[in-house]
Design a protein around this motif. Structure first.
Motif, mmCIF file in Angstrom:
data_model
loop_
_atom_site.group_PDB
_atom_site.id
_atom_site.type_symbol
_atom_site.label_atom_id
_atom_site.label_comp_id
_atom_site.label_asym_id
_atom_site.label_seq_id
_atom_site.Cartn_x
_atom_site.Cartn_y
_atom_site.Cartn_z
ATOM 1 N N LEU A 80 0.844 -1.170 -0.094
ATOM 2 C CA LEU A 80 0.029 -0.012 -0.060
ATOM 3 C C LEU A 80 0.788 1.331 -0.059
ATOM 4 O O LEU A 80 0.686 2.161 -0.729
ATOM 5 C CB LEU A 80 -0.963 0.103 1.256
ATOM 6 C CG LEU A 80 -1.679 1.101 1.552
ATOM 7 C CD1 LEU A 80 -2.598 1.347 0.196
ATOM 8 C CD2 LEU A 80 -2.675 1.164 2.615
ATOM 9 N N HIS A 81 1.865 1.059 1.004
ATOM 10 C CA HIS A 81 2.623 2.406 1.010
ATOM 11 C C HIS A 81 3.432 2.769 -0.547
ATOM 12 O O HIS A 81 3.381 3.977 -0.888
ATOM 13 C CB HIS A 81 3.730 2.357 2.079
ATOM 14 C CG HIS A 81 3.296 2.311 3.292
ATOM 15 N ND1 HIS A 81 4.153 2.602 4.416
ATOM 16 C CD2 HIS A 81 2.134 2.138 3.598
ATOM 17 C CE1 HIS A 81 3.287 2.644 5.383
ATOM 18 N NE2 HIS A 81 2.040 2.472 5.134
ATOM 19 N N PHE A 87 0.799 6.531 -7.066
ATOM 20 C CA PHE A 87 -0.192 7.181 -7.251
ATOM 21 C C PHE A 87 -0.622 8.198 -6.473
ATOM 22 O O PHE A 87 -1.134 8.281 -5.500
ATOM 23 C CB PHE A 87 -1.502 6.406 -7.627
ATOM 24 C CG PHE A 87 -1.478 5.154 -8.370
ATOM 25 C CD1 PHE A 87 -0.870 5.285 -9.843
ATOM 26 C CD2 PHE A 87 -1.479 3.968 -7.750
ATOM 27 C CE1 PHE A 87 -0.749 4.102 -10.638
ATOM 28 C CE2 PHE A 87 -1.142 2.573 -8.461
ATOM 29 C CZ PHE A 87 -0.884 2.762 -9.880
ATOM 30 N N GLN A 88 0.041 9.667 -6.702
ATOM 31 C CA GLN A 88 0.016 10.443 -5.625
ATOM 32 C C GLN A 88 -1.250 11.764 -5.819
ATOM 33 O O GLN A 88 -1.153 12.689 -5.071
ATOM 34 C CB GLN A 88 1.400 11.429 -5.930
ATOM 35 C CG GLN A 88 2.543 10.561 -5.598
ATOM 36 C CD GLN A 88 3.924 11.232 -5.661
ATOM 37 O OE1 GLN A 88 3.949 12.613 -5.332
ATOM 38 N NE2 GLN A 88 5.019 10.672 -5.512
ATOM 39 N N HIS A 89 -2.010 11.463 -6.735
ATOM 40 C CA HIS A 89 -2.944 12.400 -6.954
ATOM 41 C C HIS A 89 -4.307 11.376 -6.879
ATOM 42 O O HIS A 89 -5.412 11.979 -7.707
ATOM 43 C CB HIS A 89 -2.888 13.152 -8.434
ATOM 44 C CG HIS A 89 -1.741 14.013 -8.615
ATOM 45 N ND1 HIS A 89 -1.380 15.152 -7.794
ATOM 46 C CD2 HIS A 89 -0.471 13.760 -9.255
ATOM 47 C CE1 HIS A 89 -0.049 15.427 -7.838
ATOM 48 N NE2 HIS A 89 0.511 14.684 -8.835
ATOM 49 N N GLY A 105 -0.659 1.444 8.288
ATOM 50 C CA GLY A 105 -1.031 1.719 6.830
ATOM 51 C C GLY A 105 -1.381 2.640 6.230
ATOM 52 O O GLY A 105 -1.390 3.144 5.138
ATOM 53 N N LEU A 106 -1.921 3.619 7.144
ATOM 54 C CA LEU A 106 -2.644 4.746 6.508
ATOM 55 C C LEU A 106 -1.665 6.169 6.700
ATOM 56 O O LEU A 106 -2.029 7.297 6.454
ATOM 57 C CB LEU A 106 -4.068 5.099 7.344
ATOM 58 C CG LEU A 106 -5.081 3.992 7.318
ATOM 59 C CD1 LEU A 106 -6.046 4.399 8.238
ATOM 60 C CD2 LEU A 106 -5.719 4.109 6.086
ATOM 61 N N THR A 107 -0.491 5.813 7.203
ATOM 62 C CA THR A 107 0.497 6.928 7.417
ATOM 63 C C THR A 107 0.891 7.597 6.086
ATOM 64 O O THR A 107 1.195 9.049 6.229
ATOM 65 C CB THR A 107 1.820 6.432 8.123
ATOM 66 O OG1 THR A 107 2.355 5.488 7.439
ATOM 67 C CG2 THR A 107 1.591 6.047 9.367
#
Length: 389
Positions: A80-81, A87-89, A105-107
């Motif tokens: 996920l990271h 995919f930064q947008h 996982g959400l950091t």
């Protein structure tokens, strides 16, 4: 490009990135878009920067009944990271069914969540208030979040999210068993653009958290909730409610709380299916106070007797669809009241009413030929907002 033209060496590879981006967005087929990204490293970068949504294969929206018994994939094996960095947008991220996903996982959303508008965390069993605080810090543009069956989320996490993401329009909190009216109040007071909220099966919510909500709130799912009279008053307090589902209303020692809906003149769709204790007084109050009511599901509402049906027939002048399946107290006189009233009625779902005679049904059909009488029971109504359907 001019020099290349003179040398007859022009090709699509020489187009600038902005032109290639236009070409990419003109591709309708997902297969074509994937092929575009596989052409070369440069085109892959354009593919990645143009991607706006991401959904994992373990998502419930992709699962089939046969796949539910298979071993659940660990979200960390899907990197996920790395994907969030690639995919930064993203504007939409669906992590539903990622039961191994934890707060850590959400950091990456702190760095790459600034464009995110929709986030689905359904059945993310290990996500807690801390994870929700990461979402709040990294995703200021969030307008939609689904937390279906997230047992680790409490009022504190919801308050943190609401205070940071005040553009929120849709929130699915169903089966969030630790959320109470306090968390709901934080959401409705901070997010003044709310359009839809799902609190189904939240036993700690009575409805009072809706008091003073924005008039933009038009869609509420509250199936199997223990609503109180002042909670129902809170639900309709915004003045803009169009759709309300209170099916399977839990029994309350304070009695039937639904009469307060009669003060909501904007209501168009009501689902009371299996509200077994709804009274004639509530039916009458709603029939009189909701002039724009178009669809009403009263299936299995056993306590509604002839006076309630008479009120519906007399006052529901814009009612188009009515569900009365398996109503024990719907008798011949009740059907006659509906037949002589409800002048806009076009569809009647009618079956399993043991006190109705076949003659009364046939008389209704002959005198109201424009009404389509259907025997099958339809369980779902069509709400104005379908964000979580």
């Amino acid at each position: 490009m001019g020099d290349l033209s003179r040398n007859n060496a022009t090709s699509i590879m020489h187009l600038p990135d902005d032109c290639l981006t236009v070409i990419f967005h003109g591709l309708d087929s997902p297969t074509d878009r994937e092929s575009f990204g596989l052409t070369c490293r440069r085109w892959l970068g354009i593919h990645d920067s143009s991607r706006r949504s991401l959904q994992f294969s373990c998502s419930f929206t992709l699962l089939t009944p046969s796949s539910l018994s298979k071993k659940v994939l660990d979200i960390h094996t899907l990197h996920l990271h790395k994907l969030l960095r690639r995919f930064q947008h993203l504007e939409s991220l669906c992590l539903s069914g990622c039961r191994e996903l934890n707060d850590a996982g959400l950091t990456r959303l702190l760095n790459y969540g600034s464009d995110l508008q929709k986030l689905n965390l359904d059945f993310c069993l290990k996500v807690t208030d801390y994870g929700l605080s990461l979402v709040a810090s990294g995703c200021p543009l969030l307008t939609s979040i689904s937390l279906y069956r997230c047992p680790g989320i409490t009022d504190l996490g919801l308050e943190t999210l609401a205070n940071a993401c005040f553009l929120m329009e849709y929130a699915n909190l169903s089966y969030c068993i630790q959320i109470s009216d306090n968390g709901l109040k934080a959401l409705t007071q901070a997010c003044r653009r709310l359009k839809g909220v799902n609190i189904s099966h939240c036993e700690g919510i009575t409805g009072v958290g809706f008091k003073g909500c924005s008039n933009t709130l038009a869609y509420i799912e509250a199936e199997s909730c223990m609503l109180k009279p002042d909670g129902v008053t809170g639900i309709v307090s915004g003045g803009g409610l169009e759709y309300l589902n209170v099916s399977c209303l839990s029994w309350s020692p304070l009695g039937d709380p639904l009469a307060g809906i009669g003060s909501s003149s904007s209501i168009k769709i009501l689902n009371f299916r299996m509200c077994r204790t709804v009274s004639d007084a509530s039916i009458a109050a709603i029939a009189k106070g909701c002039p724009f009511l178009e669809e009403w599901n009263l299936a299995l509402c056993h306590e509604v007797s002839i006076s309630g049906w008479q009120a519906a027939g007399l006052y529901c002048k814009n009612l188009k669809t009515l569900h009365v399946n398996r109503c024990r107290n719907l008798c011949n006189g009740s059907l006659e009241a509906l037949r002589d009233g409800c002048k806009s009625l076009s569809t009647l779902y009618l079956s399993g009413c043991i006190r109705l005679s076949p003659v009364a049904v046939e008389l209704f059909k002959s005198q109201r030929a424009e009404v389509c009488v259907k025997e099958e029971e339809v369980l779902s109504l069509n709400p104005p907002f379908l964000e979580f359907r």
